[in-house]
Design a protein around this motif. Sequence first.
Motif, PDB file in Angstrom:
ATOM      1  N   SER A   7       0.835  -1.206   0.000  1.00 15.57           N
ATOM      2  CA  SER A   7       0.000   0.000   0.000  1.00 15.57           C
ATOM      3  C   SER A   7       0.872   1.260   0.000  1.00 15.57           C
ATOM      4  O   SER A   7       0.555   2.236  -0.674  1.00 15.57           O
ATOM      5  CB  SER A   7      -0.966   0.005   1.180  1.00 15.57           C
ATOM      6  N   TRP A   8       1.970   1.217   0.738  1.00 14.09           N
ATOM      7  CA  TRP A   8       2.884   2.359   0.752  1.00 14.09           C
ATOM      8  C   TRP A   8       3.455   2.586  -0.647  1.00 14.09           C
ATOM      9  O   TRP A   8       3.501   3.715  -1.134  1.00 14.09           O
ATOM     10  CB  TRP A   8       4.018   2.121   1.755  1.00 14.09           C
ATOM     11  N   HIS A   9       3.862   1.515  -1.319  1.00 12.55           N
ATOM     12  CA  HIS A   9       4.440   1.639  -2.654  1.00 12.55           C
ATOM     13  C   HIS A   9       3.406   2.132  -3.677  1.00 12.55           C
ATOM     14  O   HIS A   9       3.713   2.975  -4.512  1.00 12.55           O
ATOM     15  CB  HIS A   9       5.044   0.298  -3.107  1.00 12.55           C
ATOM     16  N   LEU A  51       1.025   6.600  -7.037  1.00 16.56           N
ATOM     17  CA  LEU A  51      -0.084   7.489  -7.350  1.00 16.56           C
ATOM     18  C   LEU A  51       0.252   8.945  -7.055  1.00 16.56           C
ATOM     19  O   LEU A  51      -0.131   9.845  -7.804  1.00 16.56           O
ATOM     20  CB  LEU A  51      -1.331   7.059  -6.584  1.00 16.56           C
ATOM     21  N   GLU A  52       0.955   9.198  -5.973  1.00 14.96           N
ATOM     22  CA  GLU A  52       1.324  10.566  -5.612  1.00 14.96           C
ATOM     23  C   GLU A  52       2.329  11.176  -6.587  1.00 14.96           C
ATOM     24  O   GLU A  52       2.212  12.332  -6.962  1.00 14.96           O
ATOM     25  CB  GLU A  52       1.913  10.608  -4.199  1.00 14.96           C
ATOM     26  N   THR A  53       3.314  10.397  -6.970  1.00 17.35           N
ATOM     27  CA  THR A  53       4.395  10.946  -7.799  1.00 17.35           C
ATOM     28  C   THR A  53       4.136  10.821  -9.287  1.00 17.35           C
ATOM     29  O   THR A  53       4.685  11.579 -10.079  1.00 17.35           O
ATOM     30  CB  THR A  53       5.726  10.227  -7.491  1.00 17.35           C
ATOM     31  N   GLY A  54       3.313   9.868  -9.679  1.00 14.64           N
ATOM     32  CA  GLY A  54       3.068   9.651 -11.100  1.00 14.64           C
ATOM     33  C   GLY A  54       4.214   8.943 -11.792  1.00 14.64           C
ATOM     34  O   GLY A  54       4.202   8.777 -13.015  1.00 14.64           O
ATOM     35  N   VAL A  55       5.217   8.502 -11.039  1.00 11.52           N
ATOM     36  CA  VAL A  55       6.362   7.821 -11.632  1.00 11.52           C
ATOM     37  C   VAL A  55       5.892   6.585 -12.389  1.00 11.52           C
ATOM     38  O   VAL A  55       5.122   5.778 -11.869  1.00 11.52           O
ATOM     39  CB  VAL A  55       7.386   7.416 -10.544  1.00 11.52           C
ATOM     40  N   VAL A  58     -10.052  15.363 -15.878  1.00 12.46           N
ATOM     41  CA  VAL A  58     -11.334  15.407 -15.195  1.00 12.46           C
ATOM     42  C   VAL A  58     -11.589  16.837 -14.774  1.00 12.46           C
ATOM     43  O   VAL A  58     -10.809  17.419 -14.017  1.00 12.46           O
ATOM     44  CB  VAL A  58     -11.349  14.484 -13.961  1.00 12.46           C
ATOM     45  N   GLU A  59     -12.675  17.401 -15.303  1.00 11.60           N
ATOM     46  CA  GLU A  59     -13.005  18.800 -15.065  1.00 11.60           C
ATOM     47  C   GLU A  59     -11.779  19.654 -15.348  1.00 11.60           C
ATOM     48  O   GLU A  59     -11.304  19.675 -16.469  1.00 11.60           O
ATOM     49  CB  GLU A  59     -13.585  18.992 -13.672  1.00 11.60           C
ATOM     50  N   ASP A  60     -11.236  20.330 -14.358  1.00  8.83           N
ATOM     51  CA  ASP A  60     -10.096  21.212 -14.614  1.00  8.83           C
ATOM     52  C   ASP A  60      -8.780  20.646 -14.090  1.00  8.83           C
ATOM     53  O   ASP A  60      -7.818  21.363 -13.906  1.00  8.83           O
ATOM     54  CB  ASP A  60     -10.346  22.595 -14.022  1.00  8.83           C
ATOM     55  N   GLY A  61      -8.726  19.343 -13.897  1.00  5.81           N
ATOM     56  CA  GLY A  61      -7.494  18.715 -13.416  1.00  5.81           C
ATOM     57  C   GLY A  61      -7.095  17.525 -14.255  1.00  5.81           C
ATOM     58  O   GLY A  61      -7.889  16.973 -15.005  1.00  5.81           O
ATOM     59  N   GLU A  62      -5.827  17.168 -14.146  1.00 10.97           N
ATOM     60  CA  GLU A  62      -5.314  15.980 -14.819  1.00 10.97           C
ATOM     61  C   GLU A  62      -4.729  15.040 -13.779  1.00 10.97           C
ATOM     62  O   GLU A  62      -4.122  15.486 -12.803  1.00 10.97           O
ATOM     63  CB  GLU A  62      -4.240  16.359 -15.847  1.00 10.97           C
ATOM     64  N   PHE A  63      -4.936  13.737 -14.001  1.00  9.54           N
ATOM     65  CA  PHE A  63      -4.464  12.733 -13.071  1.00  9.54           C
ATOM     66  C   PHE A  63      -3.665  11.689 -13.828  1.00  9.54           C
ATOM     67  O   PHE A  63      -4.101  11.186 -14.857  1.00  9.54           O
ATOM     68  CB  PHE A  63      -5.654  12.069 -12.350  1.00  9.54           C
TER      69      PHE A  63
END
Length: 144
Positions: free
Chosen positions: A9-11, A16-20, A28-33
């Motif tokens: 879960s940590w990995h 997800l946080e870094t996008g690496v 989505v709307e005004d953001g990118e994920f």
Amino acid sequence: MVVPPPSISWHLERLLETGVGSDVTFSVEDGEFQAHTLVVNERAPVAAWLDAFADGSVVYVSFGTQHALSPEQAACVADALAQSSAAFVWAARTLTVLSEGFEAAMASRVMVIRGWAPQVEILRHSFAGAAEAPSSSRRSSSSP
């Protein structure tokens, strides 16, 4: 031999946080994920199930993670959905109690997802005819 506690879960959270290593971008709307194809593909059962229905024909039901339905409330929602002719995806909390046999009896037109549901993916799917959530009233998928 001592086995260390799992750290997957940590990995995953770091990914997800870094996008690496991400290879997909969702707008989505005004953001990118940023996302990873392998993670997205794990959600494919929901998309595959939705693909079996005509565009605009499935209702998405969610009461969010902040509200827990009592067994009586869950029974009322389940009864109303069963009496409708609509197909629906119900994002239910893990401990939401549904009457015995409800899911099996409704299998041809219901998917109950326990715990986390890929809400953005579900609502962006062409099936979405309406959504019901605590902060919104029934709305068309074309609504802003």
